[in-house]
Design an enzyme around this catalytic site. Structure first.
Site, PDB file in Angstrom:
ATOM      1  N   HIS A 286     -79.906  52.173 -14.016  1.00 45.70           N
ATOM      2  CA  HIS A 286     -80.471  50.928 -13.451  1.00 45.70           C
ATOM      3  C   HIS A 286     -81.735  50.590 -14.271  1.00 45.70           C
ATOM      4  O   HIS A 286     -81.651  50.400 -15.477  1.00 45.70           O
ATOM      5  CB  HIS A 286     -80.722  51.174 -11.959  1.00 45.70           C
ATOM      6  CG  HIS A 286     -81.016  49.969 -11.124  1.00 45.70           C
ATOM      7  ND1 HIS A 286     -80.932  48.690 -11.582  1.00 45.70           N
ATOM      8  CD2 HIS A 286     -81.418  49.853  -9.822  1.00 45.70           C
ATOM      9  CE1 HIS A 286     -81.248  47.839 -10.616  1.00 45.70           C
ATOM     10  NE2 HIS A 286     -81.557  48.526  -9.528  1.00 45.70           N
ATOM     11  N   HIS A 325     -72.242  45.987 -17.597  1.00 42.28           N
ATOM     12  CA  HIS A 325     -72.831  45.589 -16.318  1.00 42.28           C
ATOM     13  C   HIS A 325     -71.738  45.516 -15.280  1.00 42.28           C
ATOM     14  O   HIS A 325     -70.608  45.135 -15.603  1.00 42.28           O
ATOM     15  CB  HIS A 325     -73.517  44.220 -16.464  1.00 42.28           C
ATOM     16  CG  HIS A 325     -74.526  43.959 -15.400  1.00 42.28           C
ATOM     17  ND1 HIS A 325     -74.180  43.469 -14.168  1.00 42.28           N
ATOM     18  CD2 HIS A 325     -75.863  44.168 -15.386  1.00 42.28           C
ATOM     19  CE1 HIS A 325     -75.281  43.371 -13.438  1.00 42.28           C
ATOM     20  NE2 HIS A 325     -76.314  43.792 -14.146  1.00 42.28           N
ATOM     21  N   ASP A 381     -81.572  45.073 -20.356  1.00 45.17           N
ATOM     22  CA  ASP A 381     -82.368  46.198 -20.849  1.00 45.17           C
ATOM     23  C   ASP A 381     -82.221  46.452 -22.345  1.00 45.17           C
ATOM     24  O   ASP A 381     -82.949  47.258 -22.901  1.00 45.17           O
ATOM     25  CB  ASP A 381     -81.981  47.482 -20.092  1.00 45.17           C
ATOM     26  CG  ASP A 381     -82.453  47.435 -18.651  1.00 45.17           C
ATOM     27  OD1 ASP A 381     -83.566  46.927 -18.434  1.00 45.17           O
ATOM     28  OD2 ASP A 381     -81.711  47.879 -17.765  1.00 45.17           O
TER      29      ASP A 381
HETATM   30  N1  CMC Z   1     -71.218  52.385 -23.098  1.00 45.64           N
HETATM   31  C1  CMC Z   1     -69.946  52.817 -23.269  1.00 45.64           C
HETATM   32  N2  CMC Z   1     -68.981  52.626 -22.370  1.00 45.64           N
HETATM   33  C2  CMC Z   1     -69.279  51.957 -21.267  1.00 45.64           C
HETATM   34  C3  CMC Z   1     -70.576  51.469 -21.029  1.00 45.64           C
HETATM   35  C4  CMC Z   1     -71.558  51.698 -21.990  1.00 45.64           C
HETATM   36  N3  CMC Z   1     -72.813  51.251 -21.817  1.00 45.64           N
HETATM   37  N4  CMC Z   1     -70.613  50.846 -19.829  1.00 45.64           N
HETATM   38  C5  CMC Z   1     -69.371  50.940 -19.326  1.00 45.64           C
HETATM   39  N5  CMC Z   1     -68.557  51.596 -20.200  1.00 45.64           N
HETATM   40  C6  CMC Z   1     -67.119  51.859 -20.056  1.00 45.64           C
HETATM   41  C7  CMC Z   1     -66.867  52.917 -18.999  1.00 45.64           C
HETATM   42  O1  CMC Z   1     -66.858  54.204 -19.557  1.00 45.64           O
HETATM   43  C8  CMC Z   1     -65.532  52.484 -18.480  1.00 45.64           C
HETATM   44  O2  CMC Z   1     -64.558  52.853 -19.426  1.00 45.64           O
HETATM   45  P1  CMC Z   1     -63.090  53.348 -18.940  1.00 45.64           P
HETATM   46  O3  CMC Z   1     -62.493  52.150 -18.287  1.00 45.64           O
HETATM   47  O4  CMC Z   1     -62.401  53.768 -20.189  1.00 45.64           O
HETATM   48  O5  CMC Z   1     -63.338  54.470 -17.974  1.00 45.64           O
HETATM   49  C9  CMC Z   1     -65.588  50.962 -18.513  1.00 45.64           C
HETATM   50  O6  CMC Z   1     -66.522  50.663 -19.550  1.00 45.64           O
HETATM   51  C10 CMC Z   1     -66.035  50.351 -17.207  1.00 45.64           C
HETATM   52  O7  CMC Z   1     -67.331  50.857 -16.908  1.00 45.64           O
HETATM   53  P2  CMC Z   1     -67.803  51.383 -15.497  1.00 45.64           P
HETATM   54  O8  CMC Z   1     -68.663  52.596 -15.691  1.00 45.64           O
HETATM   55  O9  CMC Z   1     -66.651  51.511 -14.567  1.00 45.64           O
HETATM   56  O10 CMC Z   1     -68.688  50.158 -15.049  1.00 45.64           O
HETATM   57  P3  CMC Z   1     -69.725  50.131 -13.855  1.00 45.64           P
HETATM   58  O11 CMC Z   1     -69.688  48.744 -13.334  1.00 45.64           O
HETATM   59  O12 CMC Z   1     -69.470  51.227 -12.894  1.00 45.64           O
HETATM   60  O13 CMC Z   1     -71.109  50.444 -14.567  1.00 45.64           O
HETATM   61  C11 CMC Z   1     -73.158  50.201 -15.699  1.00 45.64           C
HETATM   62  C12 CMC Z   1     -72.039  49.478 -14.937  1.00 45.64           C
HETATM   63  C13 CMC Z   1     -74.282  49.197 -15.968  1.00 45.64           C
HETATM   64  C14 CMC Z   1     -73.726  51.337 -14.829  1.00 45.64           C
HETATM   65  C15 CMC Z   1     -72.576  50.759 -17.023  1.00 45.64           C
HETATM   66  O14 CMC Z   1     -72.097  49.692 -17.817  1.00 45.64           O
HETATM   67  C16 CMC Z   1     -73.603  51.588 -17.789  1.00 45.64           C
HETATM   68  O15 CMC Z   1     -73.774  52.767 -17.488  1.00 45.64           O
HETATM   69  N6  CMC Z   1     -74.309  50.970 -18.780  1.00 45.64           N
HETATM   70  C17 CMC Z   1     -75.369  51.662 -19.505  1.00 45.64           C
HETATM   71  C18 CMC Z   1     -76.635  51.722 -18.633  1.00 45.64           C
HETATM   72  C19 CMC Z   1     -77.340  50.395 -18.581  1.00 45.64           C
HETATM   73  O16 CMC Z   1     -77.531  49.719 -19.588  1.00 45.64           O
HETATM   74  N7  CMC Z   1     -77.792  50.014 -17.359  1.00 45.64           N
HETATM   75  C20 CMC Z   1     -78.545  48.778 -17.139  1.00 45.64           C
HETATM   76  C21 CMC Z   1     -77.785  47.807 -16.309  1.00 45.64           C
HETATM   77  S1  CMC Z   1     -78.504  46.177 -16.300  1.00 45.64           S
HETATM   78  C22 CMC Z   1     -80.020  46.315 -15.534  1.00 45.64           C
HETATM   79  C23 CMC Z   1     -79.983  46.947 -14.188  1.00 45.64           C
HETATM   80  O17 CMC Z   1     -79.116  46.657 -13.360  1.00 45.64           O
HETATM   81  O18 CMC Z   1     -80.877  47.743 -13.920  1.00 45.64           O
END
Ligand code: CMC
Length: 446
Positions: A286, A325, A381
């Site tokens: 986050h 996201h 971010d």
């Molecule tokens: N790098 C590589 N792969 C990713 C990433 C990433 N940053 N984000 C998602 N994926 C992949 C994930 O592994 C999954 O792949 P698969 O379908 O093969 O299993 C697919 O994309 C869907 O992702 P998810 O984890 O199911 O998506 P989510 O909605 O649960 O997670 C998230 C959203 C923001 C937590 C995630 O994208 C992430 O961890 N990003 C990096 C951390 C980040 O930048 N966070 C800031 C978010 S914006 C500001 C805020 O809200 O605070």
């Protein structure tokens, strides 16, 4: 569904096939029975499913939705996001217009009270907030108690929680005047708590608020003033920080806003709820992601290492921080604004050398099938940390900066939850898969 359903004014005509009735017909193949469940705002009420039973004594059907992937936990009028189109609006106003023409305190007023303030309302609001920037002297002693290398976000979470012990009137959450006062205090004091945490971590004396300065200018003054009589705030950096606060002000039901609502639903005071929200924000998925982006760029080190890094992400060895996201499946509109803002800041501070790595990383990722297929784009971010670092903020302060801007969103979400007749103490259900009843076994016989 990845986006919030559109507001009523943007809804398309209902399909003719609905026969004028907005209901969902469910057939339970276990019993052959049919149920008509009303649809309102493209949503069915989870409780309407409880009538679906095999036997009268059954509990009834529940939904299973870990991480609330498809559950609306509230109705809200604060923030609208269309994640597929990359749209973000506060109270109907596009984020691009607020960032270009507005300022943070004006935006905070909009988010909290629902309308942009007129001149008199604005001046009163600014005065009310700025009159509450000072903290009790004992807060300084409290901050002094932290270890020299304590993380500023840990200090912020703790000191904001401690405010509840200074303002015991805050537990009168049903009193509108008390709520109003706590909102002034929270929006006013967060920058002071944040600055004190920073000054403690670098061993410098605390600087008291200067209410002749703007909200962002005062914060910069409390952070960076040294021995000079008057610290000169750079107007470009002051405006950039103010815009960053606007961009972070609210983001509907994200992890920290949900924590704010969930903790607040127990009717605890708003300082305790804000501590819960700030703790949620601290995490690397986050608000902690902006710091993780910088650690990642450091680790990559040079543009030549990007292909190997991308390969390791695709092999599941880590994430591309600042990408992806839950809601946006398009370019995060905040990231677009920050990318432009970076140029203005770098003209004053000099270019952050990590920008070239970030730009190349973005270019390669946006062309790579892995990221394209999953609709992973830069989020807020990805570029914000580069600006913060160029402005001399240590990486540990990045989530703290996020928390200052987000406080207006948290208090708006909190008050909306308290005034919503549909809301009760948050209490999800579970599917119990553990052991059935069994008898206690004496230690010697286990
Ligand atoms: N790098 C590589 N792969 C990713 C990433 C990433 N940053 N984000 C998602 N994926 C992949 C994930 O592994 C999954 O792949 P698969 O379908 O093969 O299993 C697919 O994309 C869907 O992702 P998810 O984890 O199911 O998506 P989510 O909605 O649960 O997670 C998230 C959203 C923001 C937590 C995630 O994208 C992430 O961890 N990003 C990096 C951390 C980040 O930048 N966070 C800031 C978010 S914006 C500001 C805020 O809200 O605070």
């Amino acid at each position: 569904m990845t986006s919030t359903p559109p507001p009523p004014s943007e809804k398309k005509d209902k399909p003719l096939s609905s026969g004028g009735k907005d209901t969902l017909t469910i057939t339970d193949n276990r019993t052959g029975k049919q149920y008509e469940v009303p649809i309102e705002n493209d949503t069915i009420r989870a409780l309407d499913l409880r009538q679906i039973k095999v036997k009268d004594e059954d509990f009834g059907l529940m939904t299973y939705d870990p991480a609330y992937m498809n559950t609306a936990a509230c109705k809200s009028r604060i923030t609208f996001i269309d994640g597929d189109k990359g749209i973000l609006r506060y109270r109907g106003y596009p984020i691009e217009q607020l960032a270009e023409k507005g300022n943070y305190l004006e935006t905070a007023y909009l988010i909290i009270y629902g309308e942009l303030p007129n001149k008199a309302q604005y001046e009163k609001w600014v005065n009310d907030v700025m009159m509450h920037t000072l903290v009790h002297e004992n807060i300084k002693k409290f901050v002094d108690g932290f270890h020299y290398d304590a993380h500023p976000m840990g200090m912020l979470v703790s000191t904001v929680a401690a405010l509840s012990t200074f303002y015991t009137d805050a537990k009168n959450i049903k009193d509108p005047d008390s709520r109003k006062l706590q909102i002034f205090r929270l929006v006013g004091k967060m920058p002071t708590l944040a600055a004190f945490a920073y000054r403690h971590s670098v061993g410098r004396p605390y600087v008291y608020p200067d209410n002749e300065l703007s909200y962002a200018g005062n914060f910069l003054n409390m952070l960076f003033k040294m021995t000079e009589v008057k610290y000169k705030v750079n107007p470009v950096l002051e405006r950039a920080l103010d815009i960053l606060f606007i961009l972070h002000a609210d983001h509907e039901q994200n992890c920290s806003a949900s924590a704010m609502r969930s903790v607040g639903s127990s009717q605890v005071d708003p300082y305790s709820s804000t501590a819960g929200a700030a703790a949620a924000l601290y995490g690397p998925l986050h608000g902690g992601a902006n710091a993780e982006v910088l650690y990642m760029l450091d680790e990559i080190g040079s543009k030549n290492n990007i292909p190997a890094f991308i390969k390791s992400v695709k092999e599941g060895k880590g994430k591309l921080m600042g990408f992806g996201h839950r809601i946006y499946k398009n370019y995060d509109p905040r990231a677009k604004i920050i990318k432009q803002l970076a140029d203005e800041v770098f003209e004053v501070t000099g270019r952050n050398p990590k920008l070239d790595i970030a730009l190349e990383l973005e270019r390669i990722a946006l062309e790579d099938e892995y990221f394209v297929k999953r609709k992973l784009y830069p989020n807020v971010d990805f570029y914000s940390g580069l600006i913060y670092q160029a402005m001399q903020f240590p990486v540990e302060m990045f989530p703290v900066l996020f928390a200052i801007g987000r406080t207006s969103g948290w208090v708006a979400q909190w008050e909306e939850m308290l005034l919503d007749a549909d809301q009760k103490i948050a209490r999800p259900r579970q599917i119990y898969l553990g052991s059935g009843s069994r008898d206690y076994i004496m230690m010697g016989k286990r």
